[in-house]
Design a protein around this motif. Structure first.
Motif, PDB file in Angstrom:
ATOM      1  N   ALA A 132     -83.140  16.638 -57.351  1.00  0.00           N
ATOM      2  CA  ALA A 132     -83.713  15.981 -56.179  1.00  0.00           C
ATOM      3  C   ALA A 132     -84.347  16.979 -55.227  1.00  0.00           C
ATOM      4  CB  ALA A 132     -82.627  15.198 -55.446  1.00  0.00           C
ATOM      5  N   ALA A 133     -83.902  18.243 -55.277  1.00  0.00           N
ATOM      6  CA  ALA A 133     -84.380  19.258 -54.325  1.00  0.00           C
ATOM      7  C   ALA A 133     -85.442  20.183 -54.896  1.00  0.00           C
ATOM      8  CB  ALA A 133     -83.198  20.093 -53.838  1.00  0.00           C
ATOM      9  N   LYS A 134     -85.868  19.975 -56.149  1.00  0.00           N
ATOM     10  CA  LYS A 134     -86.766  20.951 -56.770  1.00  0.00           C
ATOM     11  C   LYS A 134     -88.141  21.025 -56.111  1.00  0.00           C
ATOM     12  CE  LYS A 134     -88.503  17.963 -60.504  1.00  0.00           C
ATOM     13  NZ  LYS A 134     -88.596  17.816 -61.972  1.00  0.00           N
ATOM     14  N   GLY A 135     -88.519  19.998 -55.347  1.00  0.00           N
ATOM     15  CA  GLY A 135     -89.820  20.022 -54.685  1.00  0.00           C
ATOM     16  C   GLY A 135     -89.758  20.458 -53.239  1.00  0.00           C
ATOM     17  N   ILE A 136     -88.628  21.016 -52.815  1.00  0.00           N
ATOM     18  CA  ILE A 136     -88.452  21.420 -51.425  1.00  0.00           C
ATOM     19  C   ILE A 136     -89.457  22.501 -51.033  1.00  0.00           C
ATOM     20  CG2 ILE A 136     -86.777  23.274 -51.832  1.00  0.00           C
ATOM     21  CD1 ILE A 136     -85.183  22.140 -49.443  1.00  0.00           C
ATOM     22  N   ALA A 137     -89.939  22.435 -49.794  1.00  0.00           N
ATOM     23  CA  ALA A 137     -91.022  23.336 -49.367  1.00  0.00           C
ATOM     24  C   ALA A 137     -90.534  24.756 -49.075  1.00  0.00           C
ATOM     25  CB  ALA A 137     -91.707  22.765 -48.128  1.00  0.00           C
ATOM     26  N   ASP A 138     -89.332  24.887 -48.522  1.00  0.00           N
ATOM     27  CA  ASP A 138     -88.803  26.203 -48.151  1.00  0.00           C
ATOM     28  C   ASP A 138     -88.415  26.969 -49.412  1.00  0.00           C
ATOM     29  OD1 ASP A 138     -87.559  28.406 -47.139  1.00  0.00           O
ATOM     30  OD2 ASP A 138     -86.160  27.322 -45.858  1.00  0.00           O
ATOM     31  N   ILE A 139     -89.133  28.047 -49.721  1.00  0.00           N
ATOM     32  CA  ILE A 139     -88.892  28.797 -50.959  1.00  0.00           C
ATOM     33  C   ILE A 139     -87.476  29.344 -51.002  1.00  0.00           C
ATOM     34  CG2 ILE A 139     -89.793  30.933 -49.965  1.00  0.00           C
ATOM     35  CD1 ILE A 139     -89.939  29.757 -53.666  1.00  0.00           C
ATOM     36  N   TYR A 140     -86.880  29.634 -49.843  1.00  0.00           N
ATOM     37  CA  TYR A 140     -85.531  30.179 -49.817  1.00  0.00           C
ATOM     38  C   TYR A 140     -84.508  29.172 -50.332  1.00  0.00           C
ATOM     39  CZ  TYR A 140     -81.580  32.951 -48.128  1.00  0.00           C
ATOM     40  OH  TYR A 140     -80.436  33.706 -48.048  1.00  0.00           O
ATOM     41  N   GLU A 141     -84.817  27.891 -50.224  1.00  0.00           N
ATOM     42  CA  GLU A 141     -83.908  26.837 -50.678  1.00  0.00           C
ATOM     43  C   GLU A 141     -84.396  26.169 -51.960  1.00  0.00           C
ATOM     44  OE1 GLU A 141     -82.745  24.040 -47.653  1.00  0.00           O
ATOM     45  OE2 GLU A 141     -82.815  25.557 -46.087  1.00  0.00           O
ATOM     46  N   THR A 142     -85.493  26.643 -52.521  1.00  0.00           N
ATOM     47  CA  THR A 142     -86.030  26.045 -53.738  1.00  0.00           C
ATOM     48  C   THR A 142     -85.158  26.400 -54.946  1.00  0.00           C
ATOM     49  OG1 THR A 142     -88.293  26.137 -52.908  1.00  0.00           O
ATOM     50  CG2 THR A 142     -88.014  25.910 -55.287  1.00  0.00           C
ATOM     51  N   PRO A 143     -84.576  25.416 -55.626  1.00  0.00           N
ATOM     52  CA  PRO A 143     -83.763  25.717 -56.812  1.00  0.00           C
ATOM     53  C   PRO A 143     -84.645  26.079 -58.001  1.00  0.00           C
ATOM     54  CG  PRO A 143     -83.845  23.347 -56.448  1.00  0.00           C
ATOM     55  CD  PRO A 143     -84.560  23.985 -55.290  1.00  0.00           C
ATOM     56  N   LEU A 144     -84.358  27.223 -58.612  1.00  0.00           N
ATOM     57  CA  LEU A 144     -85.149  27.707 -59.741  1.00  0.00           C
ATOM     58  C   LEU A 144     -84.321  27.771 -61.027  1.00  0.00           C
ATOM     59  CD1 LEU A 144     -86.961  30.666 -57.907  1.00  0.00           C
ATOM     60  CD2 LEU A 144     -87.833  28.346 -58.294  1.00  0.00           C
ATOM     61  N   TYR A 145     -83.075  28.246 -60.924  1.00  0.00           N
ATOM     62  CA  TYR A 145     -82.216  28.402 -62.096  1.00  0.00           C
ATOM     63  C   TYR A 145     -80.814  27.888 -61.797  1.00  0.00           C
ATOM     64  CZ  TYR A 145     -85.761  31.505 -64.139  1.00  0.00           C
ATOM     65  OH  TYR A 145     -86.929  32.018 -64.655  1.00  0.00           O
ATOM     66  N   TRP A 146     -80.166  27.416 -62.856  1.00  0.00           N
ATOM     67  CA  TRP A 146     -78.766  26.977 -62.767  1.00  0.00           C
ATOM     68  C   TRP A 146     -77.986  27.647 -63.899  1.00  0.00           C
ATOM     69  CZ3 TRP A 146     -76.851  21.355 -64.136  1.00  0.00           C
ATOM     70  CH2 TRP A 146     -75.458  21.295 -63.979  1.00  0.00           C
ATOM     71  N   LEU A 147     -76.998  28.457 -63.523  1.00  0.00           N
ATOM     72  CA  LEU A 147     -76.144  29.155 -64.483  1.00  0.00           C
ATOM     73  C   LEU A 147     -74.760  28.511 -64.436  1.00  0.00           C
ATOM     74  CD1 LEU A 147     -75.841  31.618 -66.432  1.00  0.00           C
ATOM     75  CD2 LEU A 147     -75.079  32.932 -64.447  1.00  0.00           C
ATOM     76  N   ASP A 148     -74.339  27.921 -65.554  1.00  0.00           N
ATOM     77  CA  ASP A 148     -73.068  27.212 -65.587  1.00  0.00           C
ATOM     78  C   ASP A 148     -72.074  27.891 -66.517  1.00  0.00           C
ATOM     79  OD1 ASP A 148     -71.432  24.636 -65.089  1.00  0.00           O
ATOM     80  OD2 ASP A 148     -71.473  24.799 -67.277  1.00  0.00           O
TER      81      ASP A 148
END
Length: 256
Positions: A132-148
């Motif tokens: 839901a957050a992948k299109g967020i404008a603030d690059i600092y909060e933009t999710p790019l990778y998920w390591l599980d």
């Protein structure tokens, strides 16, 4: 032809520190936080701004945690995320943050999300929040990778996935992969019937659920994958399966 994934260019040359959310500060998370501090130190020496890590965990340190997790008897009763982050900050001279509650849909997203949780429900919730957050404008909060990270008593896996597509170079000797499947893309977690993973009363009881060194072994493997993402700028594997009983590891190839 061998397939590779080239690291999101922002991670390699950011204007500020890369934001990282570490969700869970228990058996695996306590080990991962230490390796993140080492990665940050190495990146800084190489001219990179480094990492800014926020750790989430609502649990308190109990007697059963001593020995399997990175806590001492003096830590009993303290919040896990606050205890570990304070110690890490003092040792490495950092200013990372701790949140003494679990990650939720109200939490800020980060460039890299790392989950070290012991239940399916939390993973599904994190997946929905990141998508839901992948299109967020603030690059600092933009999710790019998920390591599980996930494990049973003697087995486990580490899986690195992307949140959306990552732009790949057009001229390369390799076949490129713009997306890496996450744990939720690879497996239908809703079909997993979890056993009780509640708190243990003693270390002996805890070791019946998770072997002494399964967490630290997984932490090293997963952190090595993250380090390659930064240091080499590309990866040929985006995860690994581990069986500590047989000492076997099976890498997950990009594009497999």
């Amino acid at each position: 032809m061998k397939k590779v994934h080239y690291t999101n260019s922002y991670l390699l040359s950011p204007q500020h520190r890369i934001s990282v959310n570490l969700i869970g500060a228990g058996g695996t998370g306590s080990q991962v936080l230490e390796t993140l501090a080492r990665i940050d130190s190495a990146l800084f020496k190489l001219g990179h701004p480094g990492l800014f890590v926020t750790t989430f965990d609502a649990d308190e340190v109990s007697e059963s945690n001593i020995g399997r997790q990175l806590f001492s008897p003096a830590d009993i009763g303290l919040n896990k995320s606050v205890c570990l982050t304070t110690r890490t900050n003092r040792f490495f001279g950092l200013d990372w943050e701790a949140v003494s509650e679990m990650y939720s849909g109200r939490s800020k997203t980060a460039n890299i999300t790392i989950t070290c949780v012991d239940n399916v429900k939390s993973r599904i919730a994190v997946h929905k929040h990141l998508k839901a957050a992948k299109g967020i404008a603030d690059i600092y909060e933009t999710p790019l990778y998920w390591l599980d990270f996930g494990n049973t008593q003697n087995t486990g896996q580490v899986i690195l996935g992307t949140i959306g597509k990552v732009k790949q170079p057009t001229k390369t000797e390799f076949s490129t992969q713009a997306t890496l499947p996450t744990i939720c893309d690879l497996f239908d977690l809703t079909q997993i019937n979890e056993e009780d993973s509640g708190p243990s009363c003693s270390l002996a009881d805890a070791l019946k659920k998770q072997d002494l060194l399964i967490n630290s072994t997984l932490a090293q493997l997963g952190s090595s994958l993250l380090w390659k993402l930064f240091r080499e700028g590309r990866i040929e594997h985006h995860g690994v399966f581990l069986n500590l009983s047989t000492f076997k590891t099976n890498p997950i190839l990009v594009g497999a």
